[in-house]
Design a protein around this motif. Structure first.
Motif, PDB file in Angstrom:
ATOM      1  N   ARG A 217     -64.425 -64.000 -36.993  1.00 47.60           N
ATOM      2  CA  ARG A 217     -63.605 -63.357 -38.017  1.00 47.60           C
ATOM      3  C   ARG A 217     -64.103 -61.933 -38.283  1.00 47.60           C
ATOM      4  N   VAL A 218     -65.418 -61.760 -38.299  1.00 47.07           N
ATOM      5  CA  VAL A 218     -65.990 -60.434 -38.530  1.00 47.07           C
ATOM      6  C   VAL A 218     -65.669 -59.503 -37.362  1.00 47.07           C
ATOM      7  N   VAL A 219     -65.778 -60.013 -36.133  1.00 52.55           N
ATOM      8  CA  VAL A 219     -65.443 -59.212 -34.957  1.00 52.55           C
ATOM      9  C   VAL A 219     -63.975 -58.804 -35.005  1.00 52.55           C
ATOM     10  N   ASP A 220     -63.094 -59.757 -35.288  1.00 52.60           N
ATOM     11  CA  ASP A 220     -61.659 -59.450 -35.352  1.00 52.60           C
ATOM     12  C   ASP A 220     -61.369 -58.421 -36.445  1.00 52.60           C
ATOM     13  N   ARG A 221     -62.066 -58.537 -37.562  1.00 51.47           N
ATOM     14  CA  ARG A 221     -61.844 -57.601 -38.664  1.00 51.47           C
ATOM     15  C   ARG A 221     -62.275 -56.182 -38.285  1.00 51.47           C
ATOM     16  N   SER A 222     -63.349 -56.081 -37.533  1.00 47.64           N
ATOM     17  CA  SER A 222     -63.819 -54.754 -37.132  1.00 47.64           C
ATOM     18  C   SER A 222     -62.826 -54.075 -36.191  1.00 47.64           C
ATOM     19  N   ILE A 223     -62.165 -54.856 -35.348  1.00 46.50           N
ATOM     20  CA  ILE A 223     -61.136 -54.293 -34.479  1.00 46.50           C
ATOM     21  C   ILE A 223     -59.895 -53.958 -35.284  1.00 46.50           C
ATOM     22  N   SER A 224     -59.487 -54.857 -36.167  1.00 46.17           N
ATOM     23  CA  SER A 224     -58.294 -54.612 -36.978  1.00 46.17           C
ATOM     24  C   SER A 224     -58.409 -53.331 -37.788  1.00 46.17           C
ATOM     25  N   ALA A 225     -59.622 -53.055 -38.282  1.00 45.67           N
ATOM     26  CA  ALA A 225     -59.813 -51.862 -39.112  1.00 45.67           C
ATOM     27  C   ALA A 225     -59.735 -50.575 -38.296  1.00 45.67           C
ATOM     28  N   ALA A 226     -59.804 -50.666 -36.967  1.00 48.94           N
ATOM     29  CA  ALA A 226     -59.796 -49.463 -36.141  1.00 48.94           C
ATOM     30  C   ALA A 226     -58.397 -48.959 -35.828  1.00 48.94           C
ATOM     31  N   TRP A 227     -57.373 -49.760 -36.094  1.00 49.97           N
ATOM     32  CA  TRP A 227     -56.008 -49.299 -35.810  1.00 49.97           C
ATOM     33  C   TRP A 227     -55.549 -48.327 -36.885  1.00 49.97           C
ATOM     34  N   THR A 228     -54.859 -47.296 -36.477  1.00 53.17           N
ATOM     35  CA  THR A 228     -54.379 -46.307 -37.459  1.00 53.17           C
ATOM     36  C   THR A 228     -53.179 -46.825 -38.239  1.00 53.17           C
ATOM     37  N   VAL A 229     -52.418 -47.742 -37.639  1.00 48.86           N
ATOM     38  CA  VAL A 229     -51.295 -48.396 -38.314  1.00 48.86           C
ATOM     39  C   VAL A 229     -51.595 -49.891 -38.341  1.00 48.86           C
ATOM     40  N   GLN A 230     -51.695 -50.437 -39.533  1.00 48.85           N
ATOM     41  CA  GLN A 230     -52.062 -51.834 -39.674  1.00 48.85           C
ATOM     42  C   GLN A 230     -50.840 -52.736 -39.514  1.00 48.85           C
ATOM     43  N   GLY A 231     -51.128 -54.014 -39.132  1.00 49.22           N
ATOM     44  CA  GLY A 231     -50.046 -54.970 -39.026  1.00 49.22           C
ATOM     45  C   GLY A 231     -49.538 -55.101 -37.601  1.00 49.22           C
TER      46      GLY A 231
ATOM     47  N   HIS B  52     -55.894 -43.897 -27.976  1.00 48.87           N
ATOM     48  CA  HIS B  52     -56.070 -42.625 -28.680  1.00 48.87           C
ATOM     49  C   HIS B  52     -54.879 -41.705 -28.423  1.00 48.87           C
ATOM     50  N   THR B  53     -54.478 -41.609 -27.157  1.00 52.20           N
ATOM     51  CA  THR B  53     -53.354 -40.739 -26.798  1.00 52.20           C
ATOM     52  C   THR B  53     -52.081 -41.166 -27.516  1.00 52.20           C
ATOM     53  N   ALA B  54     -51.910 -42.474 -27.654  1.00 52.33           N
ATOM     54  CA  ALA B  54     -50.721 -42.995 -28.343  1.00 52.33           C
ATOM     55  C   ALA B  54     -50.823 -42.861 -29.855  1.00 52.33           C
ATOM     56  N   GLY B  55     -51.994 -42.483 -30.351  1.00 54.99           N
ATOM     57  CA  GLY B  55     -52.173 -42.294 -31.787  1.00 54.99           C
ATOM     58  C   GLY B  55     -52.272 -43.572 -32.590  1.00 54.99           C
ATOM     59  N   VAL B  56     -52.628 -44.693 -31.919  1.00 60.52           N
ATOM     60  CA  VAL B  56     -52.680 -45.970 -32.637  1.00 60.52           C
ATOM     61  C   VAL B  56     -54.104 -46.425 -32.937  1.00 60.52           C
ATOM     62  N   LEU B  57     -55.101 -45.696 -32.417  1.00 61.89           N
ATOM     63  CA  LEU B  57     -56.502 -46.090 -32.579  1.00 61.89           C
ATOM     64  C   LEU B  57     -57.272 -44.960 -33.232  1.00 61.89           C
ATOM     65  N   ALA B  58     -58.123 -45.316 -34.190  1.00 64.72           N
ATOM     66  CA  ALA B  58     -58.917 -44.308 -34.887  1.00 64.72           C
ATOM     67  C   ALA B  58     -59.681 -43.437 -33.897  1.00 64.72           C
ATOM     68  N   ALA B  59     -59.696 -42.131 -34.156  1.00 66.32           N
ATOM     69  CA  ALA B  59     -60.301 -41.184 -33.223  1.00 66.32           C
ATOM     70  C   ALA B  59     -61.787 -41.430 -33.026  1.00 66.32           C
ATOM     71  N   ASP B  60     -62.443 -42.008 -34.037  1.00 69.03           N
ATOM     72  CA  ASP B  60     -63.884 -42.221 -33.920  1.00 69.03           C
ATOM     73  C   ASP B  60     -64.243 -43.563 -33.282  1.00 69.03           C
ATOM     74  N   PHE B  61     -63.256 -44.331 -32.833  1.00 70.85           N
ATOM     75  CA  PHE B  61     -63.537 -45.569 -32.100  1.00 70.85           C
ATOM     76  C   PHE B  61     -63.716 -45.213 -30.635  1.00 70.85           C
ATOM     77  N   THR B  62     -64.895 -45.481 -30.101  1.00 69.43           N
ATOM     78  CA  THR B  62     -65.259 -45.043 -28.760  1.00 69.43           C
ATOM     79  C   THR B  62     -65.419 -46.238 -27.813  1.00 69.43           C
ATOM     80  N   PRO B  63     -65.495 -45.955 -26.508  1.00 73.36           N
ATOM     81  CA  PRO B  63     -65.815 -47.041 -25.576  1.00 73.36           C
ATOM     82  C   PRO B  63     -67.135 -47.736 -25.904  1.00 73.36           C
ATOM     83  N   ASP B  64     -68.090 -46.987 -26.463  1.00 77.98           N
ATOM     84  CA  ASP B  64     -69.347 -47.621 -26.887  1.00 77.98           C
ATOM     85  C   ASP B  64     -69.094 -48.617 -28.020  1.00 77.98           C
TER      86      ASP B  64
END
Length: 200
Positions: A186-200, A150-162
């Motif tokens: 694949r679904v688990v990986d996709r859910s993590i991939s969607a949480a990054w603010t910059v894709q790729g 979050h501090t680095a600005g690479v993870l969506a703000a609403d992605f929490t430790p929970d």
């Protein structure tokens, strides 16, 4: 059972020293528990562990105690080295994103490959205090990695430790359920991939 007395402010063990044969039985039970738990998970029948050790179930209860006592007796062998390796591999990465990605991938692989660790991460035996404490330290690392991302600005703000715990819980449940759909990873990986603010 270990009893202690306090004399002049010093704790003194009053537990009698085990006879050599009794100590040998304890060591055989520990070795059997490590082997059986690692292969079949923490819910493996205690009778099977006693049989593997070549002792009676009564000896297991008399020398070790409950299932949770047995789990805690082998925590360093089941969890210690593996969780230390996970931490080292995670923190060796150069960026907050790479660290969190590594943590998630390593944790999922550990859950998939080790039924005992999977049971531990799913909190199936909360009274096994030492094991739960080891897992809590790992999840505290995960929460720290989320905060760093979050501090680095690479993870969506609403992605929490929970959310992180939920992803690992889904992976843990699916990885040992024969009825789980083939595409769960694949679904688990996709859910993590969607949480990054910059894709790729």
């Amino acid at each position: 059972m270990r009893l202690t007395s306090i004399s002049s402010g010093v704790a003194v063990s009053t537990a009698p020293r085990l006879r050599r044969d009794a100590q040998a039985n304890v060591e055989k039970l520990r070795a059997a528990a490590i082997a059986v738990f690692s292969k079949r998970g923490l819910s493996a029948p205690l009778e099977d562990i006693a049989r593997e050790a070549g002792v009676s179930i009564g000896t297991l209860y008399n020398r070790i105690g409950s299932r949770e006592d047995l789990i805690d007796a082998v925590v360093p062998d089941i969890a210690g080295a593996k969780l230390r390796t996970l931490r080292e591999r995670t923190l060796s990465q150069d960026t907050p994103r790479a660290q969190l990605e590594t943590f998630i991938a390593e944790m999922i692989d550990l859950q998939r490959s080790d039924p005992a660790m999977n049971d531990a991460m799913l909190r199936r035996y909360p009274d096994a205090v030492l094991l739960i404490n080891a897992c809590e330290r790992s999840m505290a690392l995960g929460a720290e990695l989320v905060a760093n991302a979050h501090t680095a600005g690479v993870l969506a703000a609403d992605f929490t430790p929970d959310d992180l715990m939920t992803v690992l819980w889904m992976a843990g449940m699916a990885s040992h359920d024969p009825a789980a759909p083939d595409g769960w990873r694949r679904v688990v990986d996709r859910s993590i991939s969607a949480a990054w603010t910059v894709q790729g």
